[in-house]
Design an enzyme around this catalytic site. Structure first.
Site, PDB file in Angstrom:
ATOM      1  N   LYS A 201      -3.574  13.761   9.359  1.00  0.00           N
ATOM      2  CA  LYS A 201      -2.670  13.494   8.244  1.00  0.00           C
ATOM      3  C   LYS A 201      -1.511  14.482   8.332  1.00  0.00           C
ATOM      4  O   LYS A 201      -1.702  15.702   8.250  1.00  0.00           O
ATOM      5  CB  LYS A 201      -3.395  13.639   6.909  1.00  0.00           C
ATOM      6  CG  LYS A 201      -2.501  13.341   5.706  1.00  0.00           C
ATOM      7  CD  LYS A 201      -3.275  13.485   4.402  1.00  0.00           C
ATOM      8  CE  LYS A 201      -2.398  13.197   3.200  1.00  0.00           C
ATOM      9  NZ  LYS A 201      -3.148  13.333   1.919  1.00  0.00           N
ATOM     10  N   LYS A 224       3.001  21.012   1.323  1.00  0.00           N
ATOM     11  CA  LYS A 224       1.622  20.930   1.808  1.00  0.00           C
ATOM     12  C   LYS A 224       1.517  21.274   3.295  1.00  0.00           C
ATOM     13  O   LYS A 224       0.561  20.889   3.966  1.00  0.00           O
ATOM     14  CB  LYS A 224       1.059  19.532   1.520  1.00  0.00           C
ATOM     15  CG  LYS A 224       1.089  19.177   0.035  1.00  0.00           C
ATOM     16  CD  LYS A 224       0.348  17.885  -0.261  1.00  0.00           C
ATOM     17  CE  LYS A 224       0.361  17.592  -1.763  1.00  0.00           C
ATOM     18  NZ  LYS A 224      -0.468  16.416  -2.122  1.00  0.00           N
ATOM     19  N   LYS A 255      -2.326   9.100   9.505  1.00  0.00           N
ATOM     20  CA  LYS A 255      -1.419   8.881   8.374  1.00  0.00           C
ATOM     21  C   LYS A 255      -0.205   9.793   8.513  1.00  0.00           C
ATOM     22  O   LYS A 255      -0.381  10.995   8.730  1.00  0.00           O
ATOM     23  CB  LYS A 255      -2.160   9.178   7.069  1.00  0.00           C
ATOM     24  CG  LYS A 255      -1.343   8.950   5.812  1.00  0.00           C
ATOM     25  CD  LYS A 255      -2.165   9.268   4.559  1.00  0.00           C
ATOM     26  CE  LYS A 255      -1.319   9.053   3.307  1.00  0.00           C
ATOM     27  NZ  LYS A 255      -2.064   9.412   2.083  1.00  0.00           N
ATOM     28  N   TYR A 320      -0.121  -1.782   1.450  1.00  0.00           N
ATOM     29  CA  TYR A 320       0.185  -2.382   0.157  1.00  0.00           C
ATOM     30  C   TYR A 320       0.564  -3.852   0.311  1.00  0.00           C
ATOM     31  O   TYR A 320       0.579  -4.596  -0.666  1.00  0.00           O
ATOM     32  CB  TYR A 320       1.319  -1.602  -0.523  1.00  0.00           C
ATOM     33  CG  TYR A 320       0.990  -0.138  -0.691  1.00  0.00           C
ATOM     34  CD1 TYR A 320       0.162   0.291  -1.719  1.00  0.00           C
ATOM     35  CD2 TYR A 320       1.471   0.820   0.204  1.00  0.00           C
ATOM     36  CE1 TYR A 320      -0.169   1.632  -1.864  1.00  0.00           C
ATOM     37  CE2 TYR A 320       1.146   2.154   0.076  1.00  0.00           C
ATOM     38  CZ  TYR A 320       0.323   2.558  -0.957  1.00  0.00           C
ATOM     39  OH  TYR A 320      -0.020   3.885  -1.082  1.00  0.00           O
TER      40      TYR A 320
END
Length: 331
Positions: A201, A224, A255, A320
Site C-alpha cells: 500500500k 502517512k 493499492k 466502485y
C-alpha cells in the site's frame, strides 16, 4: 515471388467477433469484482460523496439493499468502510472495539439478510475512528507507534470476526500485524476467516476522495509516509508481500491499482498467490471526470481498465464501478 513459407498474418484471428472471443487470453466476470461501500449512521440515509460522483454513503438498511443487489448481479464480495461520527472518534480509536459500531452492525445486517450468499471484507485500520486520521496510535511527537497499534488492530479484527466478517483486510501497514491477527483469530476459533493483506500500500496522491467518504480528510494531521510505501519503490513491495505471506495472509493486495500494475505483475510472478488490486477513489474519480468532460465513454474506460488488472495478474479487483461493470458483463 512466392514465399517459401505461408505468410504470418496475426490479423486472421481478429477478423470476426467469434474468433476474437475464441483467442482472448484474459476474461472478465462479475466473480472477479469486490464492491467497496461506505456505511453511515441513520436509517433511510443516502449521502452522495461529492468527490466521488455516483458513490454514496449508506445507512445500514441501505447497505443491506446494496448487498442484495450485489447477490443479484453475481458480485461475490463487499468491502465495508465506516464513516464514524465525529463524536465517536478519539485519539486511541476505541470505537473500533465497540461491538455496536457501524461496521459491526452492517456486517450483522448483511449476514442476517443474505446469509452466506455474499462475502464481507472488512477494513482493519484505525483512521476511521481516530481524531487525528492516522491508521494507528500516536506518541507525544505525533509518530505512529507500531506495536501498540498492532494490539489495537488485533482487537478490531476480533470484533469484526465476531460480528460475522469473512475476510479481514488490514490496511494499516504496521509491521507484524498479519501474524499477530492470524494468531489471535486462530486462538479465538476463527480458523476459516481469511486475511487479505494490504501488502503493498503506497503513500499515494490518489486517496483524497476516499478520505472524504470516511470523513478523515479534514482530520488528518501530517501524512502517512512513515508507514505507507514510497511510490518509487518496487523491490520493497516484494519484501512486504513475502513477510505478509509468511505471517499467514491468504491473499495480498496492491493499492492503488493502475499506477502500480508493474507491482501486481511482479508479485504474481514471484509468489504465484492470489493478488488483488484496489482501483482507488482517485482512479474512479478520474474516469468519471473524463466521462463528464466527454473525453471518453464510461463503458470503454471501465472495462479496459478492469481488463488491465486481469492482464497484469489480478485474481480480482476492488472497484466502485463493480455494479456498473457487472451489469455490462451480465448482458
Amino acid at each position: 515471388m512466392t514465399a517459401a513459407y505461408p505468410a504470418l498474418r496475426l490479423r486472421r484471428t481478429r477478423t470476426s467477433a467469434w474468433s476474437r472471443a475464441l483467442h482472448r487470453e484474459n476474461q472478465l466476470s462479475p466473480d472477479q469484482l469486490i464492491w467497496p461501500l461506505f456505511v453511515t449512521e441513520g436509517r433511510g440515509v443516502e449521502e452522495p460523496v461529492a468527490s466521488l460522483p455516483g458513490v454514496s454513503r449508506w445507512s445500514v438498511d441501505g447497505i443491506v439493499a446494496r448487498a442484495k443487489e450485489a447477490v443479484d448481479l453475481g458480485i461475490p464480495c463487499l468491502a465495508l468502510f465506516p464513516n464514524t461520527p465525529v463524536d465517536r472518534r478519539s485519539d486511541d480509536g476505541r470505537e473500533a472495539l465497540n461491538p455496536e459500531n457501524l461496521m459491526c452492525r452492517a456486517i450483522r445486517a448483511i449476514r442476517d439478510a443474505c446469509g452466506s450468499d455474499i462475502g464481507v471484507l472488512t477494513d482493519v485500520a484505525l483512521d476511521p475512528y481516530t481524531t487525528h486520521g492516522q491508521d494507528g496510535l500516536l506518541d507525544d511527537s505525533g509518530y505512529v507507534l507500531n506495536d501498540a497499534s498492532v494490539e489495537a488492530l488485533i482487537g478490531q479484527s476480533l470484533n469484526q470476526a465476531a460480528a460475522g466478517a469473512d475476510i479481514i483486510a488490514p490496511s494499516d501497514m504496521m509491521d507484524g500485524r498479519v501474524g499477530a491477527i492470524r494468531a489471535a483469530l486462530e486462538q479465538a476459533g476463527h480458523t476459516n476467516i481469511q486475511i487479505m493483506a494490504y501488502a503493498a500500500k503506497y503513500a499515494s496522491a490518489f486517496y483524497g476522495p476516499f478520505r472524504d467518504a470516511v470523513g478523515s480528510r479534514g482530520l488528518l494531521k501530517g501524512d502517512k509516509k512513515t508507514y505507507q510505501m514510497d511510490p518509487a519503490n518496487a523491490e520493497e513491495a516484494l519484501r512486504e508481500v513475502a513477510l505478509d505471506l509468511a505471517e499467514g495472509a491468504d491473499s495480498v493486495m496492491v493499492k492503488p491499482g493502475l499506477p502500480y500494475l508493474d507491482i501486481v505483475r511482479r508479485v504474481k510472478e514471484r509468489f504465484e498467490v492470489p493478488v488483488f488490486a484496489y482501483q482507488v477513489s482517485g482512479e474512479y474519480a478520474m474516469i468519471e471526470a473524463a466521462v463528464a468532460a466527454d473525453a471518453g465513454e464510461r463503458e470503454g474506460l471501465v472495462m479496459e481498465t478492469l481488463m488491465a488488472f486481469r492482464r497484469a495478474g489480478c485474481s480480482g479487483v476492488l472497484t466502485y464501478h463493480a455494479p456498473f461493470a457487472a451489469r455490462l458483463l451480465n448482458g
